[in-house]
Design a protein around this motif. Structure first.
Motif, short mmCIF file in Angstrom:
data_model
loop_
_atom_site.label_atom_id
_atom_site.label_comp_id
_atom_site.label_asym_id
_atom_site.label_seq_id
_atom_site.Cartn_x
_atom_site.Cartn_y
_atom_site.Cartn_z
N ALA A 377 0.84 -1.21 0.00
CA ALA A 377 0.00 0.00 0.00
C ALA A 377 0.87 1.26 0.00
O ALA A 377 0.55 2.26 -0.66
N TYR A 380 2.22 1.91 -3.58
CA TYR A 380 1.20 2.50 -4.45
C TYR A 380 0.99 3.98 -4.11
O TYR A 380 0.84 4.82 -5.01
N ALA A 381 0.98 4.30 -2.80
CA ALA A 381 0.78 5.69 -2.40
C ALA A 381 1.97 6.56 -2.80
O ALA A 381 1.81 7.73 -3.19
N ASP A 385 2.34 10.37 -4.29
CA ASP A 385 2.91 11.39 -3.40
C ASP A 385 4.08 10.78 -2.64
O ASP A 385 3.93 10.29 -1.52
#
Length: 461
Positions: A377, A380-381, A385
């Motif tokens: 996760a 992907y984030a 950013d």
């Protein structure tokens, strides 16, 4: 081992035997609990009641087995009817008298050919352009005579505004023309030169099935995995076109030989690719266990059939691939330094540990799975950013905990647990590389899994 044997055991030994039996029961229970969601088992290993719907391939196989059983019963009954009565004791069986005819087809017997008569939609004549004797050019308006011909059945080109398939039937006629020197030259149908790799497959212009129809037959055989008999049935039922299974088989093999030169072009494209997804799956062929290799790039899919060895992959890449190799944990891929691991493969194995009947193993699996999902996760984030300090710094505690779990259990008595954590330790830098470089892929291209299931094209039939 029976009841009497257990009763005679002392308490300490009975406890030891019970522990071993409990370990075996847990291992068997974990094995029974394996499915495509928590292990590397293929979707076809699911029991019928666990599937959402039967596959066409299995239905076709079942129908073919049923047809084979009926044919076997019919053949068996015919054999029983034609068997002679056993000889009476003391009597020698009478020898069969010969018919006096020579073996093979008898003179005057009817021949065999295509019984279906198709309406002709176009004609094509082939004239010789040069005299075979003096090499002089032959006049285009010179008198000619037909010497032989063949019919070609093909799918007609699409017509704008119309949907559906239409067929064309074209008689190809070879003409003979007399030159100025008096020699009669005949047009010849093109034939590919002899090839030692394809001794039993001739490739030439003289054929019944046209190129477009041949493409459909190859599609039905290789992608849809239909048998020759099923393809024959489909063509008859949908298009009222009768082709023998021999013609269908010949068409598929000719297509294989015709597409062989494409292999070099595909390999050249793969070697120059920036990313290459590789996977392999078992491929039984004529009683021999081979492996189907799928090499997938953005624009190219190459299939190879052969042994599951490093040499197979090295021969395909020809030592010229410098891009990023994305694969599962098979040891052969470790020879390539510039490599990534497929995280979904690892998560399925951790899910299998988390669902173990052994509470201790289940706890380790759940914790490792949770850390991997947290890191995924975060990757992907970070693509949207990115954090200023970088993911390895922000998630240093999680990475350290994952490493500690792997090192603590690499000698564990549970075979599956120590095998999984050792796989993490062997490929530690490769697995965690996307954490430091979030833009790198964490999974294999979905095309590669679909490609292994539905083979579109193979390099060797």
């Amino acid at each position: 081992m029976n009841d009497e044997w257990l009763k005679k055991l002392p308490a300490e030994l009975l406890l030891e035997v019970s522990k071993r039996l409990l370990h075996d029961v847990k291992e068997l229970q974990d094995r029974l609990n394996q499915n495509p969601e928590n292990s590397s088992r293929p979707p076809t290993s699911q029991p019928p009641w666990a599937k959402t719907g039967g596959s066409e391939e299995q239905n076709d196989a079942a129908d073919e087995r049923g047809s084979a059983d009926v044919a076997a019963e019919t053949a068996g009954s015919s054999t029983e009817e034609t068997e002679q009565a056993p000889p009476v004791d003391g009597q020698r069986p009478l020898a069969k008298k010969g018919s006096g005819k020579r073996p093979g087809k008898q003179p005057g017997s009817p021949g065999h050919g295509r019984s279906q008569k198709l309406a002709i939609t176009a004609r094509c004549e082939h004239r010789p352009e040069i005299c075979a004797a003096c090499a002089a050019a032959l006049s285009a308006d010179a008198v000619s005579r037909a010497c032989t011909a063949w019919d070609e059945v093909d799918i007609a080109p699409p017509v704008e505004g119309l949907i559906g398939l239409t067929f064309s039937v074209t008689p190809h006629t070879l003409l003979e023309v007399s030159g100025s020197c008096g020699h009669v030259s005949r047009a010849q149908a093109w034939r590919a030169p002899a090839d030692g790799q394809w001794e039993k497959v001739e490739l030439g212009e003289w054929r019944l099935v046209g190129s477009r129809l041949a493409g459909v037959i190859v599609l039905l055989a290789l992608r849809m995995r239909l048998s020759r008999a099923r393809i024959r049935e489909l063509l008859m039922e949908l298009f009222e076109l009768t082709l023998s299974t021999g013609v269908i088989d010949e068409t598929i093999r000719e297509a294989g030989r015709a597409s062989l030169p494409l292999e070099d072009a595909l390999v050249a494209d793969i070697v120059q690719a920036a990313q290459l997804h590789v996977d392999e799956t078992s491929w039984p062929e004529s009683g021999v266990l081979l492996w189907l290799w799928a090499l997938v790039t953005t624009h190219t899919v190459l299939f190879l059939i052969g042994p599951r060895s490093r040499e197979m992959l090295e021969n395909a890449l020809q030592d010229g691939f410098a891009g990023l190799l994305i694969s599962d944990g098979y040891g052969v891929y470790r020879a390539w330094a510039n490599r990534l691991r497929c995280w979904p493969h690892l998560l399925r194995k951790l899910r299998g540990l988390a669902e173990s009947s052994d509470a201790r193993v289940s706890g380790v699996g759940q914790e490792m799975e949770g850390i991997m999902k947290t890191l995924m996760a975060a990757i992907y984030a970070a693509r949207i950013d990115p954090p200023p300090e970088g993911l390895p710094v922000r998630y240093a505690n999680e990475i350290e905990r994952l490493r500690h779990l792997c090192e603590a259990h690499q000698m564990d008595d549970h075979s599956v647990l120590h095998r999984v954590v050792r796989e993490f330790l062997y490929d530690w830098d490769v697995i965690l590389r996307p954490v430091a470089e979030p833009m790198l892929s964490t999974y294999q291209n979905k095309v590669i899994h679909r490609s292994c299931k539905h083979v579109i094209d193979v390099a060797f039939l």
